[in-house]
Design a protein around this motif. Sequence first.
Motif, PDB file in Angstrom:
ATOM      1  N   VAL A 326      53.709  27.157 -33.773  1.00 56.25           N
ATOM      2  CA  VAL A 326      53.764  28.241 -34.748  1.00 56.25           C
ATOM      3  C   VAL A 326      52.389  28.329 -35.409  1.00 56.25           C
ATOM      4  CG1 VAL A 326      54.888  29.167 -36.793  1.00 56.25           C
ATOM      5  CG2 VAL A 326      56.200  27.787 -35.189  1.00 56.25           C
ATOM      6  N   ASN A 327      51.787  29.490 -35.335  1.00 52.64           N
ATOM      7  CA  ASN A 327      50.482  29.691 -35.979  1.00 52.64           C
ATOM      8  C   ASN A 327      50.658  30.047 -37.446  1.00 52.64           C
ATOM      9  OD1 ASN A 327      47.731  30.111 -36.407  1.00 52.64           O
ATOM     10  ND2 ASN A 327      47.831  32.234 -35.712  1.00 52.64           N
ATOM     11  N   GLU A 328      51.453  31.075 -37.730  1.00 51.61           N
ATOM     12  CA  GLU A 328      51.672  31.442 -39.129  1.00 51.61           C
ATOM     13  C   GLU A 328      52.829  32.423 -39.254  1.00 51.61           C
ATOM     14  OE1 GLU A 328      47.876  33.017 -40.278  1.00 51.61           O
ATOM     15  OE2 GLU A 328      48.427  35.056 -39.771  1.00 51.61           O
ATOM     16  N   ILE A 329      53.261  32.622 -40.497  1.00 49.96           N
ATOM     17  CA  ILE A 329      54.249  33.645 -40.834  1.00 49.96           C
ATOM     18  C   ILE A 329      53.578  34.653 -41.759  1.00 49.96           C
ATOM     19  CG2 ILE A 329      56.474  34.158 -41.907  1.00 49.96           C
ATOM     20  CD1 ILE A 329      57.399  31.399 -41.325  1.00 49.96           C
ATOM     21  N   ASN A 330      53.778  35.912 -41.474  1.00 46.46           N
ATOM     22  CA  ASN A 330      53.308  36.981 -42.361  1.00 46.46           C
ATOM     23  C   ASN A 330      54.514  37.638 -43.017  1.00 46.46           C
ATOM     24  OD1 ASN A 330      50.196  37.682 -41.900  1.00 46.46           O
ATOM     25  ND2 ASN A 330      51.079  36.955 -39.981  1.00 46.46           N
ATOM     26  N   THR A 331      54.599  37.549 -44.347  1.00 47.60           N
ATOM     27  CA  THR A 331      55.750  38.118 -45.049  1.00 47.60           C
ATOM     28  C   THR A 331      55.596  39.614 -45.308  1.00 47.60           C
ATOM     29  OG1 THR A 331      54.804  37.473 -47.174  1.00 47.60           O
ATOM     30  CG2 THR A 331      56.343  35.934 -46.145  1.00 47.60           C
ATOM     31  N   MET A 332      54.378  40.148 -45.220  1.00 45.86           N
ATOM     32  CA  MET A 332      54.167  41.586 -45.191  1.00 45.86           C
ATOM     33  C   MET A 332      53.185  41.868 -44.063  1.00 45.86           C
ATOM     34  SD  MET A 332      55.131  44.422 -46.266  1.00 45.86           S
ATOM     35  CE  MET A 332      54.630  45.821 -45.307  1.00 45.86           C
ATOM     36  N   PRO A 333      53.691  41.860 -42.832  1.00 45.42           N
ATOM     37  CA  PRO A 333      52.812  42.019 -41.672  1.00 45.42           C
ATOM     38  C   PRO A 333      52.220  43.416 -41.619  1.00 45.42           C
ATOM     39  CG  PRO A 333      55.105  42.150 -41.008  1.00 45.42           C
ATOM     40  CD  PRO A 333      55.102  41.770 -42.455  1.00 45.42           C
ATOM     41  N   GLY A 334      51.199  43.565 -40.767  1.00 44.37           N
ATOM     42  CA  GLY A 334      50.661  44.905 -40.535  1.00 44.37           C
ATOM     43  C   GLY A 334      51.796  45.877 -40.277  1.00 44.37           C
ATOM     44  N   PHE A 335      51.772  47.020 -40.958  1.00 45.43           N
ATOM     45  CA  PHE A 335      52.956  47.879 -40.946  1.00 45.43           C
ATOM     46  C   PHE A 335      52.596  49.347 -40.738  1.00 45.43           C
ATOM     47  CE2 PHE A 335      57.004  49.613 -42.515  1.00 45.43           C
ATOM     48  CZ  PHE A 335      57.895  48.730 -41.921  1.00 45.43           C
ATOM     49  N   THR A 336      51.468  49.616 -40.099  1.00 46.75           N
ATOM     50  CA  THR A 336      51.201  50.982 -39.673  1.00 46.75           C
ATOM     51  C   THR A 336      52.087  51.267 -38.460  1.00 46.75           C
ATOM     52  OG1 THR A 336      49.467  50.472 -38.072  1.00 46.75           O
ATOM     53  CG2 THR A 336      48.808  50.671 -40.401  1.00 46.75           C
ATOM     54  N   PRO A 337      52.261  52.531 -38.080  1.00 43.82           N
ATOM     55  CA  PRO A 337      53.116  52.819 -36.911  1.00 43.82           C
ATOM     56  C   PRO A 337      52.642  52.124 -35.643  1.00 43.82           C
ATOM     57  CG  PRO A 337      52.626  54.839 -38.132  1.00 43.82           C
ATOM     58  CD  PRO A 337      51.776  53.765 -38.727  1.00 43.82           C
ATOM     59  N   HIS A 338      51.339  51.801 -35.568  1.00 40.44           N
ATOM     60  CA  HIS A 338      50.792  51.194 -34.357  1.00 40.44           C
ATOM     61  C   HIS A 338      50.679  49.683 -34.453  1.00 40.44           C
ATOM     62  CE1 HIS A 338      49.964  55.270 -33.160  1.00 40.44           C
ATOM     63  NE2 HIS A 338      49.255  55.461 -34.250  1.00 40.44           N
ATOM     64  N   SER A 339      51.064  49.110 -35.590  1.00 37.63           N
ATOM     65  CA  SER A 339      50.999  47.660 -35.748  1.00 37.63           C
ATOM     66  C   SER A 339      52.061  46.981 -34.888  1.00 37.63           C
ATOM     67  CB  SER A 339      51.203  47.276 -37.216  1.00 37.63           C
ATOM     68  OG  SER A 339      50.185  47.809 -38.034  1.00 37.63           O
ATOM     69  N   MET A 340      51.837  45.709 -34.627  1.00 43.43           N
ATOM     70  CA  MET A 340      52.722  45.002 -33.705  1.00 43.43           C
ATOM     71  C   MET A 340      54.157  44.909 -34.229  1.00 43.43           C
ATOM     72  SD  MET A 340      53.072  43.576 -30.775  1.00 43.43           S
ATOM     73  CE  MET A 340      51.741  42.717 -29.932  1.00 43.43           C
ATOM     74  N   TYR A 341      54.320  44.666 -35.537  1.00 44.53           N
ATOM     75  CA  TYR A 341      55.686  44.497 -36.043  1.00 44.53           C
ATOM     76  C   TYR A 341      56.549  45.741 -35.770  1.00 44.53           C
ATOM     77  CZ  TYR A 341      59.598  43.271 -39.085  1.00 44.53           C
ATOM     78  OH  TYR A 341      60.857  42.999 -39.571  1.00 44.53           O
TER      79      TYR A 341
END
Length: 371
Positions: A326-341
């Motif tokens: 596990v590298n890390e957790i993002n609690t507000m990840p990238g959230f543009t329409p093209h972001s991975m999440y």
Amino acid sequence: MSTSQRKTRVALVYGGRSSEHAVSCATAAGVLAAIDTDRYDVVSIGIAKDGRWIPGIDDPAALALTPGRTPEVLGDGDVRLPLSVSDREVVDIAGGSGTAVLGEVDVVFPLLHGPFGEDGTIQGMLELADIPYVGCGVLASATMMDKHYMKGVLAGHGLPVGPFVTITDRQWQTDPQAAIDAACALTFPLFVKPARAGSSVGISRVESPDELPAAIEAARAHDPKVVVEQGIAGREIECGVLQGRGNDAPRTSPLGEIVVESGHTFYDFDAKYLADEEVVLSCPADLPSDVTERIRDMAAQAFEGAGCEGLARVDFFYTPEGEIFVNEINTMPGFTPHSMYPQMWLAAGLSYRELITELIELALARRVGLR
């Protein structure tokens, strides 16, 4: 007007004081363009780089992040959120022109990345006022923002993390050579990072000991606390996690993989946001089915072990030897329409608009206070 006679009012808060201010604006641009306005009234609130809260704008194009334009929250005003459990009315105390009531807010969607927003600070303020909000609570937000404590929490729940050392401000000020010696005990290449930042801001790849001082100072420009990680040769795999409804288990997305094809030695800020032609986001990732299931299970374990709520993106390394870290957790990840999440959830059949709606509804269904 009672809440039963009007649409649910959502406050989108974006910008902020961190070095990820522009990324937050870009996130707000995506959400503003996609949120279901037939279902929600939107109150847009911007936080300027100097910390002023001002009325936001409703034009997504004005907040877009492009190679030739870096968005920023600008303007005048003095927006105040309520700090009483009996009041949810947002007002703009405009200098010299009276008070403008922006209306009661039912739920806040903090679109903030980095310190002073993603790190539990705004979450604590909203908890004091019993205002529902999207995403993780105070503790998960704070500990997952700090890579030093994040790794400790994950390791404490039996999840594998890579070797690292932490350099505090006091250590660097009093005995920098000892800090460098500790980092050099790791295997090169190393990645030197601000402990409490995201979007690859302030990160350096270091190939030799003589490069360490400059890399540490570059990280310290964003955070006096620095984490030095041993590089792990492997594929970068990500998994989106979405809180379950009621007492249901967390939901995990199809896995995504980041492949930096040219022009970058790692997935840095430019590669993430400004170099679409040089980065391939593959979803679902081409992995053996048993590896996929292991990573998805580990993502759910990390989400629950960290006490996350709402959403999180869990990032992994998968090595040629079959190891998973596990590298890390993002609690507000990238959230543009093209972001991975959002892209990972799109692969699961959940559109960007539907994902925004689901996060808001999860927040409204969650009780306020201790839980």
